[in-house]
Design a protein around this motif. Structure first.
Motif, mmCIF file in Angstrom:
data_model
loop_
_atom_site.group_PDB
_atom_site.id
_atom_site.type_symbol
_atom_site.label_atom_id
_atom_site.label_comp_id
_atom_site.label_asym_id
_atom_site.label_seq_id
_atom_site.Cartn_x
_atom_site.Cartn_y
_atom_site.Cartn_z
ATOM 1 N N VAL A 299 38.150 34.319 53.071
ATOM 2 C CA VAL A 299 37.828 35.619 53.667
ATOM 3 C C VAL A 299 39.030 36.550 53.532
ATOM 4 C CG1 VAL A 299 37.085 36.830 55.747
ATOM 5 C CG2 VAL A 299 36.324 34.479 55.349
ATOM 6 N N ASN A 300 38.787 37.759 53.045
ATOM 7 C CA ASN A 300 39.828 38.770 52.966
ATOM 8 C C ASN A 300 40.162 39.219 54.393
ATOM 9 O OD1 ASN A 300 41.334 41.145 52.714
ATOM 10 N ND2 ASN A 300 40.239 41.818 50.888
ATOM 11 N N ALA A 301 41.368 38.916 54.853
ATOM 12 C CA ALA A 301 41.730 39.221 56.248
ATOM 13 C C ALA A 301 41.675 40.713 56.531
ATOM 14 C CB ALA A 301 43.124 38.675 56.553
ATOM 15 N N ARG A 302 41.986 41.518 55.553
ATOM 16 C CA ARG A 302 41.986 42.967 55.752
ATOM 17 C C ARG A 302 40.578 43.543 55.687
ATOM 18 N NH1 ARG A 302 46.292 47.089 52.841
ATOM 19 N NH2 ARG A 302 45.783 48.912 54.106
ATOM 20 N N ASP A 303 39.712 42.935 54.893
ATOM 21 C CA ASP A 303 38.339 43.407 54.738
ATOM 22 C C ASP A 303 37.410 42.195 54.733
ATOM 23 O OD1 ASP A 303 35.978 44.663 54.175
ATOM 24 O OD2 ASP A 303 36.479 45.158 52.097
ATOM 25 N N LEU B 47 43.906 39.838 30.703
ATOM 26 C CA LEU B 47 42.805 40.401 31.491
ATOM 27 C C LEU B 47 43.316 40.944 32.815
ATOM 28 C CD1 LEU B 47 40.119 37.575 31.019
ATOM 29 C CD2 LEU B 47 40.375 39.686 29.689
ATOM 30 N N GLY B 48 42.676 42.013 33.281
ATOM 31 C CA GLY B 48 43.026 42.566 34.574
ATOM 32 C C GLY B 48 42.404 41.749 35.694
ATOM 33 N N PHE B 49 43.150 41.582 36.775
ATOM 34 C CA PHE B 49 42.659 40.798 37.915
ATOM 35 C C PHE B 49 42.761 41.633 39.178
ATOM 36 C CE2 PHE B 49 43.324 37.805 41.466
ATOM 37 C CZ PHE B 49 42.177 37.037 41.333
ATOM 38 N N SER B 50 41.626 41.837 39.853
ATOM 39 C CA SER B 50 41.620 42.544 41.128
ATOM 40 C C SER B 50 40.406 42.107 41.916
ATOM 41 C CB SER B 50 41.603 44.064 40.923
ATOM 42 O OG SER B 50 40.382 44.459 40.314
ATOM 43 N N SER B 51 40.394 42.460 43.189
ATOM 44 C CA SER B 51 39.306 42.060 44.074
ATOM 45 C C SER B 51 38.227 43.123 44.160
ATOM 46 C CB SER B 51 39.866 41.763 45.463
ATOM 47 O OG SER B 51 40.779 40.693 45.424
ATOM 48 N N SER B 52 37.141 42.770 44.807
ATOM 49 C CA SER B 52 36.062 43.689 45.182
ATOM 50 C C SER B 52 35.324 44.321 44.021
ATOM 51 C CB SER B 52 36.610 44.810 46.086
ATOM 52 O OG SER B 52 37.222 44.253 47.217
#
Length: 546
Positions: free
Chosen positions: A33-37, A142-147
């Motif tokens: 779980v993303n603590a911020r979101d 490759l680019g790595f990011s969330s959401s």
């Protein structure tokens, strides 16, 4: 040799079959779980789908068994899915520190033979330069990011790997393959020389998971907060394996931030977390009125560097009385070695007891003779199923470290009659003062008890005179308005003189600094301090070229 009290059977399964082999909990429950979101989360069912799709994607990229994939990123709820999917296609996972310079990345890519890199866009520049030096084409970055947000106009997103259907991982239950197949190349902290990479096998990682006792019943619901770097070996059992294996919800912070950390502890009623020294000292320095944010904690793993008993007990004093503070002593090459097990508590500064299946012996650091008496110091050697296979592409370092199945830790310690282990220093970091061996950790522990000191480090320096090597201190003050350096140095030397032998005095001087350089796991980077001292001495003596 000191034997553990019991042994567990270590399955010879592939790591994914072990990690995903327990389905006796709600498989739609959020685990990462993303603590911020908290809307951004991953359940068991979602994780297994992601992993199978990523395996197909990596293979579509042309990767084959034995290829290395590097993830250059801060923490993410998807980090562990990349970790497991790389292993799933038969690859070797390589984690890297987002703070690495170009030179450090070049070195890491070279020794681990990286074929593909996933990186956060903000970290791209250093990756591109290091990749070019190592002949890694841009098509394999490759680019790595969330959401699901676009990573960068320059890069394909890691999510493009999800567009090739699903492929299952290859399962096995075979001792030779479990011990001989490498799943991760974990970078050492590099406290001496350039970092090396430890080869970690399926068997080693499964053993770490089994030996962690994480399936043992506890008298509270397990909700964990993870802020320490996911690339680090200290986190592997709890970050990558435990959530899926045991069904423990883990809240993930992108990186440590003091105010957010305590906010999330309270917001999610966190019961277990991991800490290193900088976090602990931040907690100890916060106002008493904020201690309520720690009240839900019931178990804390402390790692990176051993805590003095006084610091460990100060931390315990601001937690719920039911909470246990457990020191975890280990190293990248051997995983987690010791820990106090719930509900056991310790107030003596011990780093715990030997985990099951783990043997330890002590040898005299000078002549190598065995030490069999309790409470007698020696260099610690470990034999365990969690020990690395070797250092990749470094046979000489491997031979110096693993001897007849025993791993030489380089740590000086002892064991008490009741089986508790104590680590007092690194063999290579002992300061030789007029024939005496002085532990910098001992002096640091004493300095940390001074009310004006927030953090401290000690190194050995040699001015080239008749004194030879002497201790030198670096201190972070609780308040920038404290006394001037001359007064502070005099005060600290007086403080130590009543508590330590004269030859342990800070005859190399004291320097007030804003922070102590530490590794991701909280270890003091003494080589950085020594390098700074040498450059300062060269400048004073006029030896610097202009």
């Amino acid at each position: 040799m000191f034997q553990p009290p019991q042994y567990f059977d270590i399955p010879h399964l592939d790591l994914l079959s072990w990690t995903l082999g327990n389905t006796n909990y709600d498989l739609d429950k959020p685990l990462f779980v993303n603590a911020r979101d908290p809307i951004e989360s991953v359940s068991y069912n979602q994780a297994t789908s992601y992993i199978r799709k990523l395996i197909a994607g990596f293979r579509a990229k042309g990767l084959q068994s034995g290829d290395s994939v590097c993830l250059h990123s801060f923490n993410s709820v998807y980090y562990s899915l990349i970790y497991l999917s790389v292993i799933g296609f038969g690859g070797r996972f390589v984690g890297s520190n987002p703070a690495y310079t170009i030179a450090e990345l070049e070195h890491l890519f070279r020794i681990t033979g990286v074929s593909l890199v996933l990186t956060e866009p903000d970290l791209l520049h250093n990756v591109l330069v290091a990749a070019k030096v190592n002949a890694i084409p841009e098509s394999k970055i490759l680019g790595f990011s969330s959401s699901g947000q676009p990573c960068s106009t320059e890069l394909d997103s890691w999510r493009s790997l999800l567009q090739h259907g699903e492929i299952d991982w290859e399962t096995f239950d075979d001792e030779e393959r479990a011990k001989g197949t490498i799943v991760a190349l974990m970078s050492t902290s590099g406290t001496t020389g350039m970092p090396k990479a430890a080869e970690i096998s399926h068997y080693s990682q499964v053993a770490q998971s089994v030996m962690l006792y994480d399936s043992e019943a506890k008298q509270y619901p397990i909700r964990r907060l993870l802020c320490l770097p996911q690339f680090h070996a200290f986190n592997a059992p709890l970050a990558h394996l435990a959530p899926l294996r045991e069904g423990h919800t883990t809240y993930v912070m992108r990186r440590y931030h003091p105010k957010q950390y305590t906010q999330f502890l309270a917001q999610y009623q966190i019961t277990e977390t991991t800490m290193v020294n900088p976090i602990i000292f931040n907690l100890l320095s916060m106002p008493d009125t904020e201690h309520a944010s720690l009240d839900s904690l019931r178990f804390v793993w402390c790692g990176g560097v051993t805590l003095d008993a006084s610091v460990q007990n100060k931390l315990s004093s601001i937690l719920n009385p039911e909470a246990a503070v457990a020191q975890v002593w280990g190293m990248t090459e051997v995983g987690w070695i010791t820990t106090m097990h719930y509900p056991e508590k310790d107030t003596t500064g011990a780093v715990g007891r030997l985990l099951p299946n783990t043997e330890a012996k002590l040898l005299d650091p000078i002549d190598g003779t065995p030490i069999t008496q309790h409470s007698t110091r020696g260099e610690i050697y470990i034999r365990s199923p969690s020990v690395m296979t070797a250092y990749v592409s470094n046979s000489s370092a491997t031979e110096e470290t693993i001897m007849n199945g025993w791993l030489r830790t380089g740590d000086i310690g002892y064991v008490s009659e009741d089986g508790k282990w104590y680590v007092v220093d690194r063999a290579k970091e002992l300061i030789k003062v007029r024939g005496w061996q002085v532990s910098p950790t001992e002096i640091e522990a004493c300095l940390s008890t001074h009310p004006k000191i927030r953090d401290a480090a000690v190194i050995g320096v040699d001015f080239g005179d008749e004194k030879g090597e002497v201790p030198r201190g670096y201190v972070v003050l609780e308040s920038s308005s404290e006394s001037k350096l001359t007064n502070m140095e005099r005060e600290l030397k007086s403080y130590l003189s009543g508590r330590l032998a004269n030859y342990k005095a800070l005859d190399g001087g004291v320097k007030i600094v804003k922070s102590i350089p530490r590794s991701a796991a909280g270890k003091i980077l003494r080589k950085v301090l020594k390098e700074g001292w040498r450059k300062g001495m060269e400048t004073k003596r006029g030896h610097v070229d202009h």
